[in-house]
Scaffold this motif. Structure first.
Motif, PDB file in Angstrom:
ATOM      1  N   GLU A 186      38.122  42.038  48.665  1.00 50.30           N
ATOM      2  CA  GLU A 186      39.351  41.681  47.981  1.00 50.30           C
ATOM      3  C   GLU A 186      39.966  40.504  48.731  1.00 50.30           C
ATOM      4  O   GLU A 186      39.973  40.473  49.957  1.00 50.30           O
ATOM      5  CB  GLU A 186      40.332  42.845  47.977  1.00 50.30           C
ATOM      6  N   VAL A 187      40.505  39.557  47.985  1.00 48.15           N
ATOM      7  CA  VAL A 187      41.064  38.346  48.586  1.00 48.15           C
ATOM      8  C   VAL A 187      42.556  38.286  48.267  1.00 48.15           C
ATOM      9  O   VAL A 187      42.966  38.528  47.125  1.00 48.15           O
ATOM     10  CB  VAL A 187      40.353  37.087  48.059  1.00 48.15           C
ATOM     11  N   TRP A 191      38.409  38.810  43.744  1.00 47.26           N
ATOM     12  CA  TRP A 191      37.362  39.514  44.479  1.00 47.26           C
ATOM     13  C   TRP A 191      36.196  38.567  44.731  1.00 47.26           C
ATOM     14  O   TRP A 191      35.981  37.610  43.988  1.00 47.26           O
ATOM     15  CB  TRP A 191      36.848  40.717  43.685  1.00 47.26           C
ATOM     16  N   ALA A 192      35.429  38.871  45.780  1.00 44.62           N
ATOM     17  CA  ALA A 192      34.169  38.188  46.053  1.00 44.62           C
ATOM     18  C   ALA A 192      33.111  39.252  46.310  1.00 44.62           C
ATOM     19  O   ALA A 192      33.409  40.317  46.861  1.00 44.62           O
ATOM     20  CB  ALA A 192      34.299  37.257  47.256  1.00 44.62           C
ATOM     21  N   VAL A 235      33.624  32.742  49.057  1.00 45.06           N
ATOM     22  CA  VAL A 235      34.985  33.001  48.592  1.00 45.06           C
ATOM     23  C   VAL A 235      35.561  31.684  48.085  1.00 45.06           C
ATOM     24  O   VAL A 235      35.671  30.716  48.850  1.00 45.06           O
ATOM     25  CB  VAL A 235      35.872  33.571  49.712  1.00 45.06           C
ATOM     26  N   LEU A 236      35.902  31.630  46.808  1.00 45.44           N
ATOM     27  CA  LEU A 236      36.566  30.474  46.220  1.00 45.44           C
ATOM     28  C   LEU A 236      37.992  30.864  45.850  1.00 45.44           C
ATOM     29  O   LEU A 236      38.225  31.944  45.293  1.00 45.44           O
ATOM     30  CB  LEU A 236      35.822  29.995  44.965  1.00 45.44           C
ATOM     31  N   ILE A 237      38.938  29.999  46.173  1.00 48.07           N
ATOM     32  CA  ILE A 237      40.341  30.288  45.861  1.00 48.07           C
ATOM     33  C   ILE A 237      40.943  29.114  45.098  1.00 48.07           C
ATOM     34  O   ILE A 237      40.391  28.010  45.079  1.00 48.07           O
ATOM     35  CB  ILE A 237      41.168  30.562  47.138  1.00 48.07           C
ATOM     36  N   VAL A 280      41.060  38.632  53.731  1.00 46.75           N
ATOM     37  CA  VAL A 280      39.994  39.296  52.993  1.00 46.75           C
ATOM     38  C   VAL A 280      39.919  40.753  53.444  1.00 46.75           C
ATOM     39  O   VAL A 280      39.975  41.046  54.636  1.00 46.75           O
ATOM     40  CB  VAL A 280      38.626  38.601  53.189  1.00 46.75           C
ATOM     41  N   ARG A 281      39.848  41.638  52.473  1.00 49.87           N
ATOM     42  CA  ARG A 281      39.698  43.075  52.726  1.00 49.87           C
ATOM     43  C   ARG A 281      38.256  43.444  52.419  1.00 49.87           C
ATOM     44  O   ARG A 281      37.824  43.379  51.268  1.00 49.87           O
ATOM     45  CB  ARG A 281      40.670  43.875  51.876  1.00 49.87           C
ATOM     46  N   VAL A 282      37.525  43.840  53.440  1.00 47.89           N
ATOM     47  CA  VAL A 282      36.091  44.054  53.312  1.00 47.89           C
ATOM     48  C   VAL A 282      35.800  45.521  53.017  1.00 47.89           C
ATOM     49  O   VAL A 282      36.244  46.416  53.747  1.00 47.89           O
ATOM     50  CB  VAL A 282      35.351  43.622  54.590  1.00 47.89           C
ATOM     51  N   HIS A 283      35.043  45.749  51.948  1.00 45.41           N
ATOM     52  CA  HIS A 283      34.580  47.086  51.580  1.00 45.41           C
ATOM     53  C   HIS A 283      33.085  47.147  51.838  1.00 45.41           C
ATOM     54  O   HIS A 283      32.321  46.304  51.350  1.00 45.41           O
ATOM     55  CB  HIS A 283      34.883  47.391  50.118  1.00 45.41           C
ATOM     56  N   GLU A 284      32.674  48.176  52.546  1.00 47.62           N
ATOM     57  CA  GLU A 284      31.279  48.306  52.988  1.00 47.62           C
ATOM     58  C   GLU A 284      30.573  49.412  52.214  1.00 47.62           C
ATOM     59  O   GLU A 284      31.098  50.527  52.108  1.00 47.62           O
ATOM     60  CB  GLU A 284      31.252  48.613  54.483  1.00 47.62           C
ATOM     61  N   PRO A 285      29.387  49.145  51.665  1.00 45.25           N
ATOM     62  CA  PRO A 285      28.659  50.214  50.983  1.00 45.25           C
ATOM     63  C   PRO A 285      28.181  51.269  51.972  1.00 45.25           C
ATOM     64  O   PRO A 285      27.867  50.959  53.122  1.00 45.25           O
ATOM     65  CB  PRO A 285      27.487  49.484  50.325  1.00 45.25           C
TER      66      PRO A 285
END
Length: 250
Positions: A152-153, A163-164, A174-176, A190-195
């Motif tokens: 999440e950005v 999102w990226a 990541v493009l903004i 950036v909020r990083v979500h890990e599988p």
């Protein structure tokens, strides 16, 4: 339902040659246009009754029994977009033809309701437009890259900025869209979500018969991701897309 598949018209009964079960069109999440060159296939143990004309499209017809959900995979051999795998619920044959019976046995289901247009997020090989703003980097924990991360950005004011998606190598683009008049360095979070798993394929994303836009856009975290997420402050330079060092989330 039994009996011949026919349309009842003032001129008589007309045989129906085929019924659409599902149409898929891959979409470039940056431009909103069709993602040409994406390979769209149905995952099955046997050859599937589907056509992929090499232009990011797939069509499934009710010409043989189909399950209630089908597995759809979207890949770009050129590495411009991040792969996705969707578990799509489809309208059954009886549901699709019900409105054409005499008398009608159900509501009409238009072809548009049987189509999905999944967005594909840009990968590190994406040809970003001139003067775009963004960063490319890898996501890792310690020395190990994390495949298929989702980010999440947020902008400098904490507002959601999209999102990226990361690819199988843990690489992310990541493009903004900076605020008008912005120049130089622009901070983002950036909020990083890990599988939870480290498999070679992206996780399955459930898609209902009338999916909301965030699901189609890939802006909803699919099952199989760890509940914890980590926030990290990064910086972009307005008008440039640059590679930066890997982000270590350990």
């Amino acid at each position: 339902m039994t009996g011949p598949d026919e349309l009842v018209t003032p001129l008589g009964r007309i045989p129906v040659r085929h019924r659409l079960a599902l149409a898929v069109q891959a979409v470039d999440a940056v431009t909103g246009r069709p993602a040409a060159g994406v390979r769209v296939t149905r995952e099955t143990r046997r050859p599937a009754p589907a056509t992929d004309n090499g232009r990011g499209r797939l069509v499934l017809r009710h010409d043989r029994p189909l399950p209630a959900t089908v597995l759809i995979r979207l890949d770009d051999p050129a590495g411009r977009w991040v792969s996705r795998r969707l578990e799509v619920a489809i309208f059954g044959y009886d549901e699709v033809r019900a409105a054409d019976l005499e008398p009608p046995a159900g509501a009409r289901i238009p072809a548009g309701a049987r189509a999905v247009r999944p967005w594909l997020k840009p990968a590190t090989g994406y040809p970003a437009p001139a003067f775009a703003t963004g960063i490319r980097f890898g996501v890792r924990r310690g020395r190990t890259r994390i495949p298929w991360p989702r980010l999440e950005v947020f902008d400098s004011a904490g507002r959601p900025a999209g999102w990226a998606h990361g690819d199988s190598r843990g690489e992310v683009l990541v493009l903004i869209r900076p605020d008008p008049g912005a120049a130089g360095a622009v901070p983002i979070v950036v909020r990083v979500h890990e599988p939870a798993g480290q498999g070679p394929l992206p996780g399955l994303e459930p898609v209902g018969k009338a999916p909301p836009d965030p699901v189609i856009r890939g802006d909803v975290l699919p099952p199989g991701y760890l509940p914890q997420a980590t926030d990290h402050l990064l910086s972009c330079t307005v008008g440039r897309v640059a590679g930066v060092a890997d982000l270590d989330i350990s």
